[in-house]
Structures are given as structure tokens and as C-alpha cells.
Design a protein around this motif. Structure first.
Motif, PDB file in Angstrom:
ATOM      1  N   UNK A 265      13.892  32.334  47.809  1.00  0.00           N
ATOM      2  CA  UNK A 265      15.236  32.493  47.239  1.00  0.00           C
ATOM      3  C   UNK A 265      16.198  31.368  47.617  1.00  0.00           C
ATOM      4  N   UNK A 266      16.001  30.741  48.765  1.00  0.00           N
ATOM      5  CA  UNK A 266      16.908  29.668  49.175  1.00  0.00           C
ATOM      6  C   UNK A 266      16.896  28.460  48.233  1.00  0.00           C
ATOM      7  N   UNK A 267      15.731  28.064  47.645  1.00  0.00           N
ATOM      8  CA  UNK A 267      15.775  26.929  46.711  1.00  0.00           C
ATOM      9  C   UNK A 267      16.745  27.126  45.551  1.00  0.00           C
ATOM     10  N   UNK A 268      16.817  28.334  44.993  1.00  0.00           N
ATOM     11  CA  UNK A 268      17.765  28.568  43.902  1.00  0.00           C
ATOM     12  C   UNK A 268      19.203  28.460  44.401  1.00  0.00           C
ATOM     13  N   UNK A 269      19.466  28.965  45.608  1.00  0.00           N
ATOM     14  CA  UNK A 269      20.811  28.868  46.173  1.00  0.00           C
ATOM     15  C   UNK A 269      21.212  27.405  46.360  1.00  0.00           C
ATOM     16  N   UNK A 302      12.219  33.436  42.547  1.00  0.00           N
ATOM     17  CA  UNK A 302      12.981  34.623  42.969  1.00  0.00           C
ATOM     18  C   UNK A 302      12.322  35.897  42.442  1.00  0.00           C
ATOM     19  N   UNK A 303      11.711  35.829  41.258  1.00  0.00           N
ATOM     20  CA  UNK A 303      10.977  36.990  40.749  1.00  0.00           C
ATOM     21  C   UNK A 303       9.718  37.236  41.571  1.00  0.00           C
ATOM     22  N   UNK A 304       9.121  36.154  42.059  1.00  0.00           N
ATOM     23  CA  UNK A 304       7.970  36.307  42.955  1.00  0.00           C
ATOM     24  C   UNK A 304       8.394  37.035  44.232  1.00  0.00           C
ATOM     25  N   UNK A 305       9.575  36.708  44.728  1.00  0.00           N
ATOM     26  CA  UNK A 305      10.101  37.397  45.912  1.00  0.00           C
ATOM     27  C   UNK A 305      10.328  38.878  45.633  1.00  0.00           C
ATOM     28  N   UNK A 306      10.691  39.211  44.390  1.00  0.00           N
ATOM     29  CA  UNK A 306      10.940  40.613  44.036  1.00  0.00           C
ATOM     30  C   UNK A 306       9.656  41.401  43.823  1.00  0.00           C
TER      31      UNK A 306
END
Length: 339
Positions: A265-269, A302-306
Motif C-alpha cells: 500500500x505504501x507505493x500508491x501513497x 492494493x487489491x492484492x493487499x485486500x
């Protein structure tokens, strides 16, 4: 005439390169989205079934994992279905305003709920590991449910401005369904970056390190020869040992999940912060294409994280989680055979 021909010769290769890149990106997004959808939806459904078992659902940390899995399930449904459909036909959320607003609201709200519930789970593990009995008493199912309600209400209120900010059919934005003004864009990106990603991750890591520190201190005290009475006073019956194993495996599951959440998620942030800082900078068409493709790939992460939580729990949750999983599978088989 010479300048015109040279201009055409310089732009044509760029246009071909951009078209080829966009075509490849569309295929990658489609097939990776299908994989993530199947991978994540099945995983979250199994998570919900396993964590709903009587042996786990009375545990406050397991309760938080359960509601977080439900929020992740909503994230995948609201986010990936439109991506998959857009490969074959127009994405309605890109063209219809109210669908664009509703999808963005559901997606961001669900993702925020999920991340803050994992933060609450890390706080619960820290409370249970404290030497102070007063703090340990703060870890309860009642408080976990109260915290869940507060986080859901907070997330709904936090992202309600998206109904005003988001609009469809936009151009010169990373997505067609995006914030329509610079002010809205700054608001949405800062809120998402700080509140949904960075702040809960910082708190997760903080509580995680504090929990590890408490566990080490407790282990030292129990092994210390100066405290034989404390060691002898502990009741090592089977039920207590089982609860301790559950707590230990839940802590391992939590720490591993926090690590992967930060990774995905940090890369998108970071990308959103970069995009906001360079919003007024003139960029070439190739640069815009590359940045859009990177942003699109980071969204998929981020979807992979979900969708990964079930597989983390299965691999790191020890025999407690796997036994509950096998119980669910056995009951499903019995139900099918009875029919």
C-alpha cells in the motif's frame, strides 16, 4: 514543409509506442485483475467462514480480523469488477457521475475500515501482552465491537465529501473517474495517503514492536529465579494453554499481515504524493503514459493487499486457524452430501 515533416516523424513513433504500451497495459490489468478477484474473493469468503467459528469469534482480535475480511471483500467487489468489465466494454463508472461517486465512496470507506481494524487488532495484542492486569482487562470483545462501530462511522463521515469531489468523464487525470478540482484532488489524496495508509501503518508497527517488547519482558519474568511463586501460580490447564496458543498465533498472523500491508500500500501513497507535488509540471505524453501505468499497477497491489489475508492466516496461523478451516470444509462437505 520540412518542419512539419520532421514534427510528424518525431511524433509518430511516440504515438505508436504509447498505443502499444496502453494495449499491453490493458491486457495486464485485465488478467491480473481476474486473478486478484478470484484469489481475493475466495480467500475473504473462507476467512469469514473460518473466523465465524465459535472457537475464534469470541476472541476480540479474531472479531476484528473477521470484520476486516468483510471490508476487504467489499473492496474487491467495488474495485475489481469495474476493471474487469472495462476490458470488454465501457466502464460505466467512468461515464455516469453517480456511479463514479458511489464506487469511490464505497471503495475508500471499505479500505479505511479494513486498515484501521487491523490497527485495532494490533492494539488488542499489545494490551494482552502488557504486564499490567488493568491494561489486559481493556482487551475484550465488547470493546472490539465498540471500536468497530466507531471506525465505520468515522470512515463514512471522512469520505462523504467524495460525493461532491468525484466526477466522471474527466481528462488529464490518472483515471476518468477522479477528483474534479485541484482542491478536491489534494483533499482526497492527502486523506487517503495519511488517514487510510500511513497513520494506521505507523500505529500498527508501533503496537507491534511494543507487543514484541512486552512478550520478551514477560518471558524473562516467568523464567527469572527471583519469581518462583509467580511461575508456580500460573494455571497450565488445557483450556488456558489453548487460549495462549490462539493469542500467540494471532500475533504472528498480525505482524506478517502488517508487513505485507506496508509493502503493497505504501507505493500508491508515495505515488499520490508525487502526483500532487508535480501536478503543475509540464510532462511529455510518454511520461504521462508511464506514470499512469505505474499508478495503475500500484492500485492492483492494493487489491492484492485486500485479498491476501486468508493465505497469510493459513500459513502463519498455526494449527488453530488450520483446524478451524478444516472444520469449515468438513461441514461444507457434509452439507453437500446431505443434499
Amino acid at each position: 514543409m520540412l518542419s512539419l515533416s520532421s514534427s510528424l516523424s518525431s511524433t509518430t513513433p511516440d504515438a505508436i509506442l504509447i498505443a502499444s504500451w496502453n494495449n499491453m497495459l490493458a491486457h495486464v490489468n485485465y488478467y491480473f485483475s481476474i486473478f486478484l478477484f478470484i484469489f481475493g474473493v475466495i480467500g475473504n469468503i473462507l476467512n469469514i467462514l473460518v473466523l465465524s467459528q465459535r472457537s475464534l469469534r469470541s476472541n476480540p482480535c479474531a472479531w476484528l480480523f473477521l470484520i476486516s475480511s468483510l471490508a476487504n471483500f467489499i473492496v474487491l467487489l467495488s474495485g475489481l469488477t469495474t476493471r474487469i468489465i472495462s476490458y470488454w466494454t465501457d466502464d460505466l463508472t467512468d461515464r455516469i457521475g453517480w456511479l463514479c461517486k458511489l464506487r469511490a465512496f464505497i471503495l475508500y470507506t471499505s479500505r479505511t475500515i479494513s486498515s484501521w481494524l487491523i490497527m485495532l487488532a494490533s492494539n488488542d495484542r499489545w494490551l494482552l501482552s502488557c504486564l499490567s492486569a488493568r491494561r489486559r482487562l481493556l482487551s475484550s470483545l465488547k470493546r472490539a465491537r465498540q471500536g468497530t462501530i466507531i471506525i465505520i462511522l468515522f470512515s463514512l463521515i471522512l469520505y462523504s465529501p467524495l460525493f461532491y469531489c468525484y466526477e466522471a468523464n474527466l481528462i488529464n487525470t490518472p483515471l476518468k473517474c477522479y477528483s474534479r478540482t485541484i482542491l478536491c484532488r489534494i483533499f482526497a489524496e492527502l486523506i487517503y495517503t495519511c488517514i487510510t495508509i500511513i497513520f494506521p501503518l505507523i500505529l500498527m508497527l508501533l503496537f507491534g514492536f511494543m507487543t514484541i517488547s512486552n512478550v520478551r519482558k514477560l518471558k524473562y519474568r516467568l523464567q527469572s529465579p527471583l519469581l518462583p511463586r509467580l511461575s508456580n501460580a500460573i494455571n497450565f490447564n488445557d483450556q488456558r494453554q489453548r487460549f495462549r496458543r490462539i493469542d500467540r498465533h494471532l500475533l504472528i498472523m498480525l505482524l506478517i499481515q502488517i508487513s505485507f500491508l506496508a509493502l503493497f500500500t505504501l507505493p500508491q501513497a508515495i505515488q499520490q504524493i508525487y502526483s500532487t507535488i508535480t501536478r503543475n509540471k509540464n510532462k511529455t505524453s510518454i511520461q504521462n503514459t508511464i506514470e499512469t501505468s505505474i499508478y495503475s499497477f500500484e492500485i492492483l497491489l492494493t487489491y492484492l493487499a485486500s485479498g491476501m489475508s486468508f493465505y497469510i492466516y493459513t500459513l502463519s496461523g498455526g494449527c488453530i486457524f488450520r483446524q478451524a478451516f478444516f472444520t469449515v470444509i468438513r461441514r461444507m462437505k457434509e452439507t453437500i452430501l446431505c443434499q
